[in-house]
Design a protein around this motif. Structure first.
Motif, PDB file in Angstrom:
ATOM      1  N   LEU A  83      -9.580   4.687  -3.674  1.00 13.63           N
ATOM      2  CA  LEU A  83      -8.980   3.997  -2.528  1.00 13.63           C
ATOM      3  C   LEU A  83      -9.320   2.517  -2.555  1.00 13.63           C
ATOM      4  O   LEU A  83      -8.467   1.655  -2.319  1.00 13.63           O
ATOM      5  CB  LEU A  83      -9.493   4.612  -1.220  1.00 13.63           C
ATOM      6  N   ARG A  84     -10.571   2.229  -2.833  1.00 15.71           N
ATOM      7  CA  ARG A  84     -11.014   0.834  -2.845  1.00 15.71           C
ATOM      8  C   ARG A  84     -10.385   0.050  -3.990  1.00 15.71           C
ATOM      9  O   ARG A  84     -10.016  -1.121  -3.820  1.00 15.71           O
ATOM     10  CB  ARG A  84     -12.542   0.794  -2.910  1.00 15.71           C
ATOM     11  N   ILE A  85     -10.232   0.686  -5.135  1.00 13.56           N
ATOM     12  CA  ILE A  85      -9.580   0.022  -6.269  1.00 13.56           C
ATOM     13  C   ILE A  85      -8.118  -0.272  -5.940  1.00 13.56           C
ATOM     14  O   ILE A  85      -7.604  -1.372  -6.208  1.00 13.56           O
ATOM     15  CB  ILE A  85      -9.678   0.891  -7.542  1.00 13.56           C
ATOM     16  N   LYS A  86      -7.431   0.701  -5.346  1.00 14.21           N
ATOM     17  CA  LYS A  86      -6.025   0.488  -4.974  1.00 14.21           C
ATOM     18  C   LYS A  86      -5.894  -0.643  -3.971  1.00 14.21           C
ATOM     19  O   LYS A  86      -4.958  -1.449  -4.040  1.00 14.21           O
ATOM     20  CB  LYS A  86      -5.440   1.781  -4.390  1.00 14.21           C
TER      21      LYS A  86
ATOM     22  N   HIS B 242     -11.798   3.568   7.350  1.00 18.00           N
ATOM     23  CA  HIS B 242     -13.045   2.800   7.195  1.00 18.00           C
ATOM     24  C   HIS B 242     -13.437   2.498   5.745  1.00 18.00           C
ATOM     25  O   HIS B 242     -14.499   1.914   5.523  1.00 18.00           O
ATOM     26  CB  HIS B 242     -14.203   3.567   7.850  1.00 18.00           C
ATOM     27  N   PHE B 243     -12.606   2.862   4.769  1.00 24.48           N
ATOM     28  CA  PHE B 243     -13.024   2.710   3.365  1.00 24.48           C
ATOM     29  C   PHE B 243     -13.343   1.267   2.989  1.00 24.48           C
ATOM     30  O   PHE B 243     -14.138   1.011   2.081  1.00 24.48           O
ATOM     31  CB  PHE B 243     -11.936   3.238   2.426  1.00 24.48           C
ATOM     32  N   SER B 244     -12.731   0.293   3.671  1.00 27.14           N
ATOM     33  CA  SER B 244     -12.981  -1.106   3.317  1.00 27.14           C
ATOM     34  C   SER B 244     -14.277  -1.651   3.917  1.00 27.14           C
ATOM     35  O   SER B 244     -14.663  -2.786   3.631  1.00 27.14           O
ATOM     36  CB  SER B 244     -11.800  -1.978   3.759  1.00 27.14           C
ATOM     37  N   ASP B 245     -14.944  -0.832   4.751  1.00 24.82           N
ATOM     38  CA  ASP B 245     -16.264  -1.229   5.249  1.00 24.82           C
ATOM     39  C   ASP B 245     -17.282  -1.048   4.115  1.00 24.82           C
ATOM     40  O   ASP B 245     -17.397   0.048   3.549  1.00 24.82           O
ATOM     41  CB  ASP B 245     -16.688  -0.360   6.435  1.00 24.82           C
ATOM     42  N   VAL B 246     -18.023  -2.094   3.808  1.00 25.46           N
ATOM     43  CA  VAL B 246     -18.973  -2.050   2.698  1.00 25.46           C
ATOM     44  C   VAL B 246     -19.992  -0.927   2.871  1.00 25.46           C
ATOM     45  O   VAL B 246     -20.380  -0.267   1.900  1.00 25.46           O
ATOM     46  CB  VAL B 246     -19.684  -3.413   2.553  1.00 25.46           C
TER      47      VAL B 246
ATOM     48  N   ARG C  48      -1.877   3.814  -1.685  1.00 26.76           N
ATOM     49  CA  ARG C  48      -2.960   4.274  -0.831  1.00 26.76           C
ATOM     50  C   ARG C  48      -2.443   4.918   0.446  1.00 26.76           C
ATOM     51  O   ARG C  48      -2.893   5.993   0.862  1.00 26.76           O
ATOM     52  CB  ARG C  48      -3.884   3.099  -0.464  1.00 26.76           C
ATOM     53  N   ARG C  49      -1.488   4.302   1.091  1.00 27.79           N
ATOM     54  CA  ARG C  49      -0.976   4.857   2.341  1.00 27.79           C
ATOM     55  C   ARG C  49      -0.191   6.142   2.107  1.00 27.79           C
ATOM     56  O   ARG C  49      -0.105   6.994   2.993  1.00 27.79           O
ATOM     57  CB  ARG C  49      -0.100   3.836   3.060  1.00 27.79           C
ATOM     58  N   ALA C  50       0.367   6.290   0.907  1.00 26.03           N
ATOM     59  CA  ALA C  50       1.085   7.522   0.591  1.00 26.03           C
ATOM     60  C   ALA C  50       0.153   8.721   0.674  1.00 26.03           C
ATOM     61  O   ALA C  50       0.537   9.796   1.164  1.00 26.03           O
ATOM     62  CB  ALA C  50       1.708   7.425  -0.802  1.00 26.03           C
ATOM     63  N   GLU C  51      -1.084   8.544   0.208  1.00 23.71           N
ATOM     64  CA  GLU C  51      -2.064   9.623   0.279  1.00 23.71           C
ATOM     65  C   GLU C  51      -2.348   9.993   1.738  1.00 23.71           C
ATOM     66  O   GLU C  51      -2.451  11.173   2.094  1.00 23.71           O
ATOM     67  CB  GLU C  51      -3.370   9.188  -0.407  1.00 23.71           C
TER      68      GLU C  51
ATOM     69  N   ASP D 207       0.825  -1.201   0.000  1.00 21.14           N
ATOM     70  CA  ASP D 207       0.000   0.000   0.000  1.00 21.14           C
ATOM     71  C   ASP D 207       0.860   1.252   0.000  1.00 21.14           C
ATOM     72  O   ASP D 207       0.383   2.338  -0.274  1.00 21.14           O
ATOM     73  CB  ASP D 207      -0.904   0.007   1.240  1.00 21.14           C
ATOM     74  N   LEU D 208       2.139   1.102   0.360  1.00 18.25           N
ATOM     75  CA  LEU D 208       3.101   2.202   0.319  1.00 18.25           C
ATOM     76  C   LEU D 208       4.249   1.752  -0.568  1.00 18.25           C
ATOM     77  O   LEU D 208       5.027   0.885  -0.195  1.00 18.25           O
ATOM     78  CB  LEU D 208       3.606   2.542   1.725  1.00 18.25           C
ATOM     79  N   ILE D 209       4.323   2.318  -1.760  1.00 11.72           N
ATOM     80  CA  ILE D 209       5.265   1.844  -2.763  1.00 11.72           C
ATOM     81  C   ILE D 209       6.370   2.875  -2.959  1.00 11.72           C
ATOM     82  O   ILE D 209       6.128   3.989  -3.421  1.00 11.72           O
ATOM     83  CB  ILE D 209       4.553   1.584  -4.103  1.00 11.72           C
ATOM     84  N   CYS D 210       7.583   2.514  -2.584  1.00 17.08           N
ATOM     85  CA  CYS D 210       8.756   3.365  -2.781  1.00 17.08           C
ATOM     86  C   CYS D 210       9.473   2.875  -4.042  1.00 17.08           C
ATOM     87  O   CYS D 210      10.074   1.808  -4.038  1.00 17.08           O
ATOM     88  CB  CYS D 210       9.684   3.292  -1.580  1.00 17.08           C
ATOM     89  N   THR D 211       9.369   3.632  -5.108  1.00 12.82           N
ATOM     90  CA  THR D 211       9.878   3.147  -6.392  1.00 12.82           C
ATOM     91  C   THR D 211      11.357   3.447  -6.623  1.00 12.82           C
ATOM     92  O   THR D 211      12.084   2.633  -7.173  1.00 12.82           O
ATOM     93  CB  THR D 211       9.072   3.751  -7.553  1.00 12.82           C
ATOM     94  N   ASP D 212      11.818   4.628  -6.213  1.00 13.74           N
ATOM     95  CA  ASP D 212      13.202   5.040  -6.457  1.00 13.74           C
ATOM     96  C   ASP D 212      13.842   5.498  -5.157  1.00 13.74           C
ATOM     97  O   ASP D 212      13.222   6.227  -4.381  1.00 13.74           O
ATOM     98  CB  ASP D 212      13.267   6.219  -7.442  1.00 13.74           C
ATOM     99  N   PHE D 213      15.081   5.094  -4.932  1.00 15.05           N
ATOM    100  CA  PHE D 213      15.877   5.542  -3.791  1.00 15.05           C
ATOM    101  C   PHE D 213      17.190   6.036  -4.383  1.00 15.05           C
ATOM    102  O   PHE D 213      17.999   5.248  -4.838  1.00 15.05           O
ATOM    103  CB  PHE D 213      16.089   4.383  -2.823  1.00 15.05           C
ATOM    104  N   VAL D 214      17.396   7.350  -4.401  1.00 17.02           N
ATOM    105  CA  VAL D 214      18.459   7.937  -5.218  1.00 17.02           C
ATOM    106  C   VAL D 214      19.371   8.838  -4.392  1.00 17.02           C
ATOM    107  O   VAL D 214      18.901   9.626  -3.566  1.00 17.02           O
ATOM    108  CB  VAL D 214      17.854   8.766  -6.379  1.00 17.02           C
ATOM    109  N   TYR D 215      20.684   8.718  -4.642  1.00 18.33           N
ATOM    110  CA  TYR D 215      21.661   9.682  -4.139  1.00 18.33           C
ATOM    111  C   TYR D 215      22.046  10.542  -5.336  1.00 18.33           C
ATOM    112  O   TYR D 215      22.695  10.073  -6.264  1.00 18.33           O
ATOM    113  CB  TYR D 215      22.878   8.969  -3.572  1.00 18.33           C
ATOM    114  N   GLU D 216      21.598  11.783  -5.336  1.00 18.90           N
ATOM    115  CA  GLU D 216      21.705  12.657  -6.506  1.00 18.90           C
ATOM    116  C   GLU D 216      22.902  13.601  -6.401  1.00 18.90           C
ATOM    117  O   GLU D 216      23.021  14.389  -5.463  1.00 18.90           O
ATOM    118  CB  GLU D 216      20.422  13.484  -6.633  1.00 18.90           C
ATOM    119  N   THR D 217      23.801  13.499  -7.386  1.00 23.29           N
ATOM    120  CA  THR D 217      24.948  14.407  -7.459  1.00 23.29           C
ATOM    121  C   THR D 217      25.057  15.084  -8.817  1.00 23.29           C
ATOM    122  O   THR D 217      25.773  16.077  -8.956  1.00 23.29           O
ATOM    123  CB  THR D 217      26.268  13.650  -7.196  1.00 23.29           C
ATOM    124  N   LYS D 218      24.364  14.550  -9.797  1.00 26.11           N
ATOM    125  CA  LYS D 218      24.493  15.059 -11.179  1.00 26.11           C
ATOM    126  C   LYS D 218      23.436  16.111 -11.514  1.00 26.11           C
ATOM    127  O   LYS D 218      23.405  16.642 -12.608  1.00 26.11           O
ATOM    128  CB  LYS D 218      24.374  13.893 -12.173  1.00 26.11           C
ATOM    129  N   HIS D 219      22.524  16.374 -10.564  1.00 25.04           N
ATOM    130  CA  HIS D 219      21.527  17.430 -10.714  1.00 25.04           C
ATOM    131  C   HIS D 219      20.598  17.192 -11.906  1.00 25.04           C
ATOM    132  O   HIS D 219      20.331  18.079 -12.704  1.00 25.04           O
ATOM    133  CB  HIS D 219      22.211  18.793 -10.808  1.00 25.04           C
TER     134      HIS D 219
END
Length: 268
Positions: free
Chosen positions: A212-215, A171-175, A92-95, A16-28
């Motif tokens: 939310l429910r679709i995710k 509570h979104f998963s409650d029908v 979903r959890r990111a939101e 539910d919490l997706i971290c796609t990129d973990f970057v150390y940026e030096t090249k700007h």
């Protein structure tokens, strides 16, 4: 670090919490203005730089945490040998986290003078230890630890929306959960809540709840739930046929096709 960019990608997306990129940026690479397709949380490691968007400019230096809301046009300027870490995240959890910590106002920056060295050390250590088998764990650990130190205050006019989102995420998963039950819980008129939410979020509440429910349905499928009926109920949809219709409209696939694709590892 040797002064070169380090970019680690997470291919494990079943969360539910997706971290796609973990970057150390030096090249700007983010010096030119671009639109954020996900939320971004960053940590200044060394030198001096600036986070810019829409005419606003925030100075950055070692230990500063910064955040960019998704769909925001931004750039990161280098002023003096600026290097930084950043994590792209969504789900979903990111939101929920974005609302909780105020990452809904395009940009925010937090000066962490009391914990500056501790934060930098922790962030770099997570990046160093992350590899293909544990990247999702270390990226999420760094994200949550840094975000806990993000001192952003929600504007007072968004307090009601924040309460709405918090209760909805709970509570979104409650029908039976709907705008009507939310209005009753908060003690507001349904029409007022609907109008207020759309004004502040740019999306109607019904669409927000549906997304939310679709995710969550996707999350359940990726966790191994293979019964469409069970997925529908657990995600808050009372009717499997209605769920299948809405799911296909949102994803382009029927739930059955998506489950097969998950089993064949073809969803990404």
């Amino acid at each position: 670090m040797d002064g070169n960019n380090i970019c680690k990608l997470n291919l494990n997306r079943s969360s539910d919490l997706i971290c796609t990129d973990f970057v150390y940026e030096t090249k700007h690479a983010q010096a030119k203005e671009q639109r954020a397709s996900t939320y971004i949380l960053g940590l200044a490691v060394s030198g001096k730089g600036a986070l810019c968007s829409g005419g606003r400019r925030y100075a950055l230096q070692r230990g500063f945490i910064f955040a960019v809301c998704k769909d925001t046009c931004f750039s990161v300027e280098n002023e003096e040998d600026f290097c930084y870490l950043y994590i792209r995240f969504h789900g979903r959890r990111a939101e929920e986290l974005a609302t909780r910590f105020g990452i809904e106002t395009a940009l925010c920056v937090s000066e962490t003078a009391d914990h500056r060295e501790q934060l930098v050390s922790f962030g770099l250590d997570c990046l160093k230890k992350a590899n293909g088998s544990n990247l999702d764990i270390f990226a999420e650990s760094a994200l949550l630890y840094l975000m806990a130190h993000l001192r952003a205050e929600l504007p007072s006019q968004n307090e009601l929306v924040a309460k709405m989102i918090a209760l909805t995420n709970e509570h979104f998963s409650d029908v039976g959960f709907s705008l009507n039950t939310l209005a009753a819980a908060l003690g507001y008129d349904v029409k007022y809540l609907s109008s207020h939410f759309k004004k502040k979020k740019g999306i109607c509440f019904r669409a927000y709840l549906r997304d939310l429910r679709i995710k969550h349905a996707i999350f359940l499928m990726e966790q191994g739930v293979v019964s469409v009926k069970n997925v529908a109920i657990l995600a808050g949809f009372g009717d499997a046929l209605y769920f299948s219709k809405i799911f296909k409209q949102a994803t382009g696939r029927s739930p059955k096709d998506y489950i097969v694709a998950v089993q064949q590892n073809e969803t990404h």
